[in-house]
Design a protein around this motif. Structure first.
Motif, PDB file in Angstrom:
ATOM      1  N   LYS B  41       0.836  -1.203   0.000  1.00  0.00           N
ATOM      2  CA  LYS B  41       0.000   0.000   0.000  1.00  0.00           C
ATOM      3  C   LYS B  41       0.866   1.246   0.000  1.00  0.00           C
ATOM      4  N   LYS B  42       1.903   1.236   0.834  1.00  0.00           N
ATOM      5  CA  LYS B  42       2.775   2.412   0.931  1.00  0.00           C
ATOM      6  C   LYS B  42       3.525   2.661  -0.372  1.00  0.00           C
ATOM      7  N   ALA B  44       2.438   2.008  -3.371  1.00  0.00           N
ATOM      8  CA  ALA B  44       1.476   2.633  -4.290  1.00  0.00           C
ATOM      9  C   ALA B  44       1.281   4.104  -3.927  1.00  0.00           C
ATOM     10  N   SER B  45       1.167   4.358  -2.636  1.00  0.00           N
ATOM     11  CA  SER B  45       0.913   5.709  -2.153  1.00  0.00           C
ATOM     12  C   SER B  45       2.106   6.639  -2.412  1.00  0.00           C
ATOM     13  N   LEU B  72      -0.607  -2.113  -6.188  1.00  0.00           N
ATOM     14  CA  LEU B  72      -1.951  -2.384  -5.660  1.00  0.00           C
ATOM     15  C   LEU B  72      -2.374  -3.824  -5.949  1.00  0.00           C
TER      16      LEU B  72
END
Lengths: 203, 203
Positions: B41-42, B44-45, B72
């Motif tokens: 997640k991080k 992607a962020s 993701l």
């Protein structure tokens, strides 16, 4: 998601987009395309923020991760359209829509989570309505592209409504009406900026 | 991206992962899997944050949007593995790695952009190295999954290096060495938490 949602995008929007917005958007399609690229990024980022905020809700995480991937693919397609149509990137002042919706949302749980999901549903519903309106007015390739996007936004709308319905069976409809009222004001009141979710221009 | 990058993941990491970390990770694979979901997640962020920060750099936007989509998809796969292997979500204290790297990065432009890209490259290189180490030690399905991820991370590493090289042809190598030194300290010094990018456990 199950196919139980019977609400249509039109039925939750409390006001139709004014014809004056559509005319301005057709005229200003270049400016709109730049804002559109930004909207797709923001849609992915909003979904990701929900995934980070509720990591224990794995069903939500999975559904919104797929949605974020689709928004990113749209972002890439909008950038491709900008290149194809010779529309350069320009920095734009943010519109009032996102901030206006945010000001109507609750900031403490569990209301915050429901409001985030319902606001997601409303933004997707408005996007769907406007893509349909523009698809009939713009020439190819943009007209065809917007018609395809309208279908995706309808699915995203249904997903957000379903996520909200399952998590707040008794409250979601009443709360949706409250937020939809604010959304309708923002989408229909005269607006100084032309944006994908702005109101109609003055005059 | 062109295929001109001749740096391998191993050559930019200034220290190999200590055997004690690998032993602890094999033993604590469940805890690691929860952190791994968070790392995807991080990743992607972080890519999305770069896209937002440099909207006029459309080539970067396009490349990192694709990378974010892949991260993701990995996040969804890790969640699937957690379900399959009966590993429930638990909230974890953040490790020191991301904050430690951030403290070594420049905060004003144009240095900030280069440092963000090079740090991205270093994180992907370390991930690649550790997935390879774990792939050989863990049973299926996790061993096979980590072997596949090692290949993706190698591609992501190459992409970040290429983005940095094209944008700062004269500076990137020297700056990479500075950041890699900090990264190597974080990955090898004794660490109180077991995380995907932590150092080895005490004792």
């Amino acid at each position: 998601m199950s196919g139980e949602v019977m609400v249509s995008t039109e039925s939750i929007l409390q006001a139709a987009t004014p014809a004056a917005w559509v005319d301005a958007a057709v005229e200003g399609w270049r400016e709109l395309l730049v804002d559109h690229a930004n909207c797709e990024k923001k849609a992915a980022s909003t979904a990701l923020a929900l995934i980070f905020a509720y990591p224990e809700d794995t069903q939500l995480g999975l559904a919104l991760s797929r949605l974020a991937r689709e928004e990113l693919r749209h972002f890439e397609q909008v950038q491709g359209a900008m290149t194809e149509l010779g529309v350069p990137f320009t920095r734009q002042k943010p519109g009032r829509y996102a901030a206006g919706l945010r000001s109507a949302m609750r900031t403490s749980e569990p209301g915050r989570k429901l409001d985030l999901l319902l606001t997601g549903a409303l933004i997707e519903a408005r996007s769907c309505e406007r893509f349909r309106l523009l698809a009939g007015r713009l020439q190819a390739p943009l007209g065809r592209f917007y018609a395809r996007l309208a279908e995706s936004e309808a699915r995203h709308f249904e997903l957000y409504v379903e996520l909200a319905r399952v998590r707040a069976a008794h409250e979601w409809e009443a709360r949706l009406r409250v937020l939809a009222e604010r959304e309708a004001q923002l989408a229909t009141a005269v607006d100084g900026e032309l944006r994908f979710h702005s109101g109609p221009p003055p005059g």
